[in-house]
Design a protein around this motif. Structure first.
Motif, mmCIF file in Angstrom:
data_model
loop_
_atom_site.group_PDB
_atom_site.id
_atom_site.type_symbol
_atom_site.label_atom_id
_atom_site.label_comp_id
_atom_site.label_asym_id
_atom_site.label_seq_id
_atom_site.Cartn_x
_atom_site.Cartn_y
_atom_site.Cartn_z
ATOM 1 N N SER A 87 -63.346 -2.364 26.505
ATOM 2 C CA SER A 87 -62.254 -1.549 25.967
ATOM 3 C C SER A 87 -61.006 -2.362 25.639
ATOM 4 C CB SER A 87 -61.905 -0.430 26.955
ATOM 5 O OG SER A 87 -61.552 -0.975 28.219
ATOM 6 N N GLN A 88 -60.912 -3.596 26.169
ATOM 7 C CA GLN A 88 -59.747 -4.422 25.820
ATOM 8 C C GLN A 88 -59.801 -4.869 24.361
ATOM 9 O OE1 GLN A 88 -62.336 -5.311 27.624
ATOM 10 N NE2 GLN A 88 -62.579 -7.542 27.848
ATOM 11 N N TYR A 89 -60.992 -4.857 23.765
ATOM 12 C CA TYR A 89 -61.167 -5.245 22.361
ATOM 13 C C TYR A 89 -61.616 -4.081 21.482
ATOM 14 C CZ TYR A 89 -61.170 -9.964 24.342
ATOM 15 O OH TYR A 89 -60.836 -11.111 25.010
ATOM 16 N N LEU A 90 -62.496 -3.236 22.003
ATOM 17 C CA LEU A 90 -63.129 -2.187 21.207
ATOM 18 C C LEU A 90 -62.519 -0.826 21.515
ATOM 19 C CD1 LEU A 90 -66.826 -3.375 21.692
ATOM 20 C CD2 LEU A 90 -65.183 -4.072 19.940
ATOM 21 N N ASP A 91 -62.513 0.034 20.497
ATOM 22 C CA ASP A 91 -61.857 1.335 20.657
ATOM 23 C C ASP A 91 -62.831 2.491 20.425
ATOM 24 O OD1 ASP A 91 -59.951 3.276 20.989
ATOM 25 O OD2 ASP A 91 -58.926 2.913 19.083
ATOM 26 N N GLN A 92 -62.902 2.965 19.195
ATOM 27 C CA GLN A 92 -63.752 4.118 18.886
ATOM 28 C C GLN A 92 -65.140 3.680 18.438
ATOM 29 O OE1 GLN A 92 -60.796 5.738 16.044
ATOM 30 N NE2 GLN A 92 -60.947 7.645 17.208
ATOM 31 N N CYS A 93 -66.097 4.590 18.615
ATOM 32 C CA CYS A 93 -67.479 4.291 18.223
ATOM 33 C C CYS A 93 -68.108 5.534 17.615
ATOM 34 C CB CYS A 93 -68.281 3.837 19.449
ATOM 35 S SG CYS A 93 -70.048 3.603 19.129
ATOM 36 N N SER A 208 -84.198 13.103 10.552
ATOM 37 C CA SER A 208 -84.665 11.942 9.783
ATOM 38 C C SER A 208 -84.962 10.696 10.601
ATOM 39 C CB SER A 208 -83.621 11.582 8.715
ATOM 40 O OG SER A 208 -82.431 11.153 9.342
ATOM 41 N N GLY A 209 -84.799 10.729 11.904
ATOM 42 C CA GLY A 209 -85.129 9.544 12.682
ATOM 43 C C GLY A 209 -84.000 9.111 13.591
ATOM 44 N N GLU A 210 -84.259 8.058 14.370
ATOM 45 C CA GLU A 210 -83.303 7.614 15.375
ATOM 46 C C GLU A 210 -82.093 6.926 14.774
ATOM 47 O OE1 GLU A 210 -85.354 3.267 16.278
ATOM 48 O OE2 GLU A 210 -85.521 4.879 17.752
ATOM 49 N N VAL A 211 -81.035 6.832 15.594
ATOM 50 C CA VAL A 211 -79.820 6.134 15.191
ATOM 51 C C VAL A 211 -80.101 4.630 15.154
ATOM 52 C CG1 VAL A 211 -77.450 5.584 15.854
ATOM 53 C CG2 VAL A 211 -78.334 7.906 16.216
ATOM 54 N N SER A 212 -79.732 3.992 14.063
ATOM 55 C CA SER A 212 -79.997 2.553 13.938
ATOM 56 C C SER A 212 -78.748 1.747 13.609
ATOM 57 C CB SER A 212 -81.047 2.302 12.849
ATOM 58 O OG SER A 212 -80.592 2.796 11.601
ATOM 59 N N SER A 213 -77.615 2.418 13.466
ATOM 60 C CA SER A 213 -76.381 1.687 13.172
ATOM 61 C C SER A 213 -75.183 2.400 13.806
ATOM 62 C CB SER A 213 -76.170 1.533 11.667
ATOM 63 O OG SER A 213 -75.992 2.789 11.050
ATOM 64 N N TYR A 214 -74.124 1.621 14.018
ATOM 65 C CA TYR A 214 -72.911 2.137 14.645
ATOM 66 C C TYR A 214 -71.700 1.556 13.924
ATOM 67 C CZ TYR A 214 -76.147 3.218 18.480
ATOM 68 O OH TYR A 214 -77.206 3.696 19.219
ATOM 69 N N VAL A 215 -70.650 2.350 13.859
ATOM 70 C CA VAL A 215 -69.372 1.872 13.345
ATOM 71 C C VAL A 215 -68.398 1.879 14.512
ATOM 72 C CG1 VAL A 215 -67.478 2.263 11.739
ATOM 73 C CG2 VAL A 215 -69.816 2.783 11.045
ATOM 74 N N ILE A 216 -67.804 0.723 14.784
ATOM 75 C CA ILE A 216 -66.933 0.565 15.950
ATOM 76 C C ILE A 216 -65.597 -0.008 15.484
ATOM 77 C CG2 ILE A 216 -66.657 -0.580 18.192
ATOM 78 C CD1 ILE A 216 -69.736 -0.790 18.279
ATOM 79 N N THR A 217 -64.516 0.541 15.970
ATOM 80 C CA THR A 217 -63.192 0.036 15.619
ATOM 81 C C THR A 217 -62.688 -0.937 16.681
ATOM 82 O OG1 THR A 217 -62.059 1.890 16.706
ATOM 83 C CG2 THR A 217 -62.569 2.127 14.359
ATOM 84 N N MET A 218 -61.859 -1.878 16.217
ATOM 85 C CA MET A 218 -61.216 -2.833 17.127
ATOM 86 C C MET A 218 -59.796 -2.381 17.411
ATOM 87 S SD MET A 218 -62.463 -6.410 15.367
ATOM 88 C CE MET A 218 -62.013 -5.850 13.715
ATOM 89 N N LYS A 219 -59.314 -2.683 18.599
ATOM 90 C CA LYS A 219 -57.943 -2.321 18.950
ATOM 91 C C LYS A 219 -56.935 -3.224 18.246
ATOM 92 C CE LYS A 219 -58.588 0.075 23.316
ATOM 93 N NZ LYS A 219 -58.248 0.139 24.765
ATOM 94 N N ASP A 220 -57.333 -4.458 17.952
ATOM 95 C CA ASP A 220 -56.416 -5.405 17.319
ATOM 96 C C ASP A 220 -57.212 -6.313 16.388
ATOM 97 O OD1 ASP A 220 -54.514 -7.269 16.570
ATOM 98 O OD2 ASP A 220 -53.674 -7.467 18.583
ATOM 99 N N GLU A 221 -56.870 -6.274 15.095
ATOM 100 C CA GLU A 221 -57.581 -7.095 14.113
ATOM 101 C C GLU A 221 -57.377 -8.586 14.339
ATOM 102 O OE1 GLU A 221 -57.410 -5.984 9.935
ATOM 103 O OE2 GLU A 221 -56.596 -4.038 10.521
ATOM 104 N N ASN A 222 -56.334 -8.944 15.082
ATOM 105 C CA ASN A 222 -56.076 -10.362 15.342
ATOM 106 C C ASN A 222 -57.088 -10.962 16.314
ATOM 107 O OD1 ASN A 222 -53.728 -10.463 13.714
ATOM 108 N ND2 ASN A 222 -52.534 -9.530 15.350
#
Length: 396
Positions: A87-93, A208-222
């Motif tokens: 969680s120090q790097y990643l936010d939403q999923c 249509s089938g299982e989940v095969s991809s995820y979109v994850i946001t970062m807390k800081d682009e730096n």
């Protein structure tokens, strides 16, 4: 003789033969204009690329996962757990499920619409917002509800702006529309960003089938590198191999494409700069002719006490002035062509593409044109400076 006097004399000589001077400057004019337009086009493409990807979110990471046969797979809960642990790097999923199938709205069958199964956070992750109705909710995921949120294009084109509460069929299953997204593109068109449907990923995965991809946001682009590393390390622990997952950063994609554009622009600008060299050769040629034509004048000046450096100074300044004048004309022509190119590109592509040369590019083009004049004017100036005054006076 002062530099100002040499410059004044150079201007008089240039104006005394306007046609010859124009033809001499032609290579410089074309070269400078071409470099300015190409650099401006590169800047426009870079900005267009950045704007296009910014809508997708440059702070997002896309994770594609493939199951390791029957020995290991990654569940949605495990992915959420990885995000929470970092969680120090990643936010939403948001899990995503792409659905390739038909959508039936009333009696109309729609084939161009993008249909995705997503979580309740996806709308926020993508930078969109709900204009009417509500967003997908956590309860929709838990209950595998047959509800969906649609884009503004579908709302206007098929429901006349009153889609909330209406139904549509996806893969033969009836879904109730609970929300409409705010318009994202300037124009509503088929196949655009507003031609989309989002439904709960749990419902989509059942269809249509299982989940095969995820979109994850970062807390800081730096901290892109750290975010990617944390995610890849966690996935490696799950699969014990990096063959079963791919982590892609939108920011890295933008940077890669920008680098490719810059390389292409550099190559094209280098090719265009060849005409500057050709223009320099033209200046050297005409200055050699000028030295020959003004041999007696040089002889008279040297017999009256003019030093070699003054003679040399006069011809170098004349060559530099000719080249500088060509550079200024090329800059003006390049700016006009950039404006015209912006209009043409926008009309042909239907996108806002601005050909905008930078001040640095303009200054560099002018500096190079003057430098070429001095460089290619040196040889004729040297030839004029070392003329024997007696031979020069007897020249016919």
């Amino acid at each position: 003789m002062s530099i100002l006097e040499s410059f004044s004399l150079a201007v008089k000589n240039i104006l005394s033969s306007k046609t010859r001077t124009l033809l001499t400057m032609l290579g410089i004019i074309i070269g400078v204009a071409a470099v300015i337009v190409i650099v401006g086009l590169g800047n426009g493409l870079e900005q267009y690329m950045t704007d296009s990807f910014s809508g997708l979110g440059t702070n997002t990471l896309t994770v594609s996962v493939s199951s390791r046969g029957s020995t290991r797979s990654l569940s949605v809960d495990e992915m959420y757990g990885i995000v929470d642990e970092n969680s120090q790097y990643l936010d939403q999923c948001s899990p995503t499920v792409s659905m390739n199938g038909y959508v039936k709205i009333g009696s109309d069958t729609v084939s161009s619409t993008s249909v995705q199964g997503v979580s309740e956070d996806y709308v926020d992750i993508s930078g969109a917002s709900v204009s009417s109705g509500r967003n997908l909710q956590y309860s929709d995921m838990k209950l595998r509800a047959k509800v969906c949120v649609i884009g503004a294009y579908i709302d206007r084109a098929y429901f006349g702006g009153s889609a909330v509460g209406q139904t549509m069929r996806i893969y033969g299953t009836t879904f109730t529309i609970v929300g409409v997204l705010a318009q994202q593109d300037e124009d509503l068109e088929e196949g655009g960003s507003d031609d989309c449907i989002y439904l709960p990923y749990t419902t989509a995965s059942r269809i249509s089938g299982e989940v095969s991809s995820y979109v994850i946001t970062m807390k800081d682009e730096n901290y892109i590198d750290q975010s990617v590393a944390a995610l890849e390390n966690a996935l490696y622990e799950v699969f014990s191999s990096d063959d079963y997952y791919t982590v892609t950063s939108m920011a890295e994609m933008v940077e890669t494409m920008t680098s490719m554009i810059n390389i292409l622009v550099g190559v094209l600008a280098g090719i265009a700069a060849i005409s500057l060299v050709v223009g320099g050769i033209g200046i050297m040629n005409i200055m050699l002719v000028s030295v020959t034509e003004r041999t007696r004048e040089i002889g008279i000046r040297k017999s009256l006490g003019a030093k070699e450096r003054y003679i040399m100074q006069q011809f170098v300044i004349e060559a530099a002035s000719t080249s500088a004048l060509g550079g200024v004309t090329g800059i003006l022509l390049g700016d006009l062509l950039s404006v015209a190119a912006s209009v043409v590109a926008t009309r042909l592509m239907g996108e806002n593409l601005s050909v905008s040369p930078t001040l640095a590019a303009v200054a560099a083009a002018f500096g190079i044109s003057v430098g070429i004049g001095i460089l290619f004017g040196y040889l004729p100036a040297k030839k004029a400076a070392v003329l024997n005054p007696i031979d020069a006076l007897h020249y016919d």
